[in-house]
Design a protein around this motif. Sequence first.
Motif, short mmCIF file in Angstrom:
data_model
loop_
_atom_site.label_atom_id
_atom_site.label_comp_id
_atom_site.label_asym_id
_atom_site.label_seq_id
_atom_site.Cartn_x
_atom_site.Cartn_y
_atom_site.Cartn_z
N ASP A 1 -17.87 31.34 -26.69
CA ASP A 1 -18.90 30.99 -27.66
C ASP A 1 -20.19 30.56 -26.97
O ASP A 1 -21.31 30.78 -27.31
CB ASP A 1 -18.17 29.84 -28.45
CG ASP A 1 -17.32 30.13 -29.68
OD1 ASP A 1 -17.33 31.39 -30.06
OD2 ASP A 1 -16.44 29.43 -30.01
N PHE A 2 -19.90 29.91 -25.92
CA PHE A 2 -21.15 29.46 -24.97
C PHE A 2 -21.61 30.74 -24.43
O PHE A 2 -22.85 30.71 -24.62
CB PHE A 2 -20.55 28.56 -23.76
CG PHE A 2 -21.42 28.26 -22.91
CD1 PHE A 2 -22.38 27.12 -22.93
CD2 PHE A 2 -21.52 29.15 -21.66
CE1 PHE A 2 -23.48 26.87 -22.00
CE2 PHE A 2 -22.54 28.70 -20.63
CZ PHE A 2 -23.48 27.59 -20.79
N TYR A 3 -21.15 31.71 -24.05
CA TYR A 3 -21.94 32.64 -23.73
C TYR A 3 -22.55 33.55 -24.69
O TYR A 3 -23.68 34.06 -24.39
CB TYR A 3 -20.66 33.65 -22.72
CG TYR A 3 -20.50 33.39 -21.39
CD1 TYR A 3 -21.37 32.94 -20.48
CD2 TYR A 3 -19.01 33.22 -21.23
CE1 TYR A 3 -20.92 32.57 -18.92
CE2 TYR A 3 -18.57 32.74 -19.80
CZ TYR A 3 -19.50 32.64 -18.85
OH TYR A 3 -19.10 32.04 -17.69
N ARG A 4 -21.88 33.43 -25.80
CA ARG A 4 -22.83 34.30 -26.93
C ARG A 4 -24.00 33.48 -27.06
O ARG A 4 -24.93 34.04 -27.60
CB ARG A 4 -21.92 34.29 -28.12
CG ARG A 4 -20.82 35.46 -28.02
CD ARG A 4 -19.87 35.49 -29.52
NE ARG A 4 -19.01 36.68 -29.26
CZ ARG A 4 -17.71 36.33 -29.10
NH1 ARG A 4 -17.33 34.90 -28.91
NH2 ARG A 4 -16.86 37.10 -29.01
N GLU A 5 -24.10 32.18 -27.29
CA GLU A 5 -25.37 31.54 -27.49
C GLU A 5 -26.32 31.77 -26.28
O GLU A 5 -27.51 32.09 -26.77
CB GLU A 5 -24.91 29.92 -27.34
CG GLU A 5 -23.83 29.53 -28.47
CD GLU A 5 -24.71 29.12 -29.59
OE1 GLU A 5 -25.78 29.12 -29.80
OE2 GLU A 5 -23.97 28.62 -30.58
N VAL A 6 -25.91 31.90 -25.05
CA VAL A 6 -26.60 32.23 -24.09
C VAL A 6 -27.45 33.69 -24.14
O VAL A 6 -28.38 33.96 -23.95
CB VAL A 6 -26.09 32.09 -22.64
CG1 VAL A 6 -26.78 32.75 -21.60
CG2 VAL A 6 -25.66 30.61 -22.49
N ALA A 7 -26.24 34.58 -24.66
CA ALA A 7 -26.77 36.15 -24.70
C ALA A 7 -27.82 36.24 -25.75
O ALA A 7 -28.42 37.09 -25.42
CB ALA A 7 -25.54 36.97 -25.22
N ALA A 8 -28.08 35.33 -26.75
CA ALA A 8 -29.07 35.53 -27.67
C ALA A 8 -30.40 35.49 -26.92
O ALA A 8 -31.30 35.94 -27.55
CB ALA A 8 -28.88 34.43 -28.68
N THR B 1 -24.93 34.12 -32.70
CA THR B 1 -25.87 33.57 -31.60
C THR B 1 -26.53 32.61 -32.43
O THR B 1 -27.02 32.52 -33.60
CB THR B 1 -26.54 34.66 -31.11
OG1 THR B 1 -27.36 35.17 -32.18
CG2 THR B 1 -25.94 35.89 -30.57
N ALA B 2 -27.33 31.81 -31.47
CA ALA B 2 -28.30 30.78 -31.93
C ALA B 2 -29.45 31.33 -32.86
O ALA B 2 -30.14 30.76 -33.50
CB ALA B 2 -28.56 29.77 -31.08
N ALA B 3 -29.49 32.74 -32.40
CA ALA B 3 -30.75 33.59 -32.92
C ALA B 3 -30.76 34.07 -34.25
O ALA B 3 -31.58 34.70 -34.55
CB ALA B 3 -31.25 34.62 -31.78
N GLU B 4 -29.65 33.83 -34.65
CA GLU B 4 -29.44 34.52 -36.03
C GLU B 4 -30.07 33.81 -37.35
O GLU B 4 -30.14 32.51 -37.01
CB GLU B 4 -27.93 34.71 -36.44
CG GLU B 4 -27.22 35.63 -35.47
CD GLU B 4 -25.96 35.97 -36.31
OE1 GLU B 4 -25.20 35.25 -37.09
OE2 GLU B 4 -25.10 36.73 -35.68
N THR B 5 -30.66 34.53 -38.04
CA THR B 5 -31.36 33.77 -39.24
C THR B 5 -30.48 33.55 -40.25
O THR B 5 -29.31 34.02 -40.20
CB THR B 5 -32.44 34.75 -39.59
OG1 THR B 5 -31.81 35.90 -40.21
CG2 THR B 5 -33.39 35.18 -38.56
N SER B 6 -30.87 32.93 -41.20
CA SER B 6 -30.04 32.46 -42.26
C SER B 6 -29.51 33.67 -43.18
O SER B 6 -28.31 33.78 -43.56
CB SER B 6 -30.52 31.54 -43.42
OG SER B 6 -31.85 32.26 -43.72
N GLY B 7 -30.37 34.72 -42.96
CA GLY B 7 -29.80 36.22 -43.58
C GLY B 7 -28.81 36.89 -42.61
O GLY B 7 -28.34 37.76 -43.20
#
Length: 258
Positions: free
Chosen positions: A146-153, A16-22
């Motif tokens: 992949d698109f839906y996972r991005e939105v899910a974040a 997801t786009a919300a994952e941090t570098s860690g």
Amino acid sequence: MRCMTTSDRPDHAADTAAETSGGTPEHTGVAAQNWERASADPQYRAAVVDLLGALAYGELAAFERLAEDAKLAPTLADKAELAKMASAEFHHFEQLRDRLTEIGEEPTQAMEPFVAALDGFHKQTAPSDWLEGLVKAYVGDSIASDFYREVAARLDSDTRGLVLAVLDDTGHGGFAVEKVRAAIDADPRVGGRLALWARRLMGEALSQSQRVVADRDALSTMLVGGVADGFDLAEVGKMFSRITEAHTKRMAALGLAA
């Protein structure tokens, strides 16, 4: 969009786009809330109902398509494998249908706005043979996932958990890679044809995603930041870059040139 479904877990765009570098998701705003709290906003609720409706019809369409593709399978073992995957997609549909009912929505009404677009996508990208069907399931559906996972974040915790669960790989990824690579090894000319097919799928899938979102005010407003923690224009660009990168990796896994 899913019709826009199944994805190969290791290769999809950053979860997801919300994952941090860690690698640990950082949830803030609506994403830190549960459904009961987040759904108090009627526009957010409408966007989630649209999202679940699109996903539910996508899963139902995926079930129908896999069952149909099983007829093209060259062996009984292959036919049985696709039947098992179709069954998994139908189970995902049931989860989404039940969730819509649980939150007081009529599932068929939630799905109806997406029928024409998703059916049109499948009609335009009907595979001509077994291998094209495998590439479509692996490449085409994964773009949508992949698109839906991005939105899910950016969704509330309850909805996010459901969306990620129904996007989980049904086993089609590894199966498709094995069969397509074997076919290319047997006849390298197959690779060129399938690479062109995959590029077409990429274009059609992205266009379809944009059309579906544009047609639904609540969804488009959520994605561009009017509801929940939407994407700004810069983030939209980054999101599509991640999706494109994941597509390139899947093409490589199949032994195809992106």
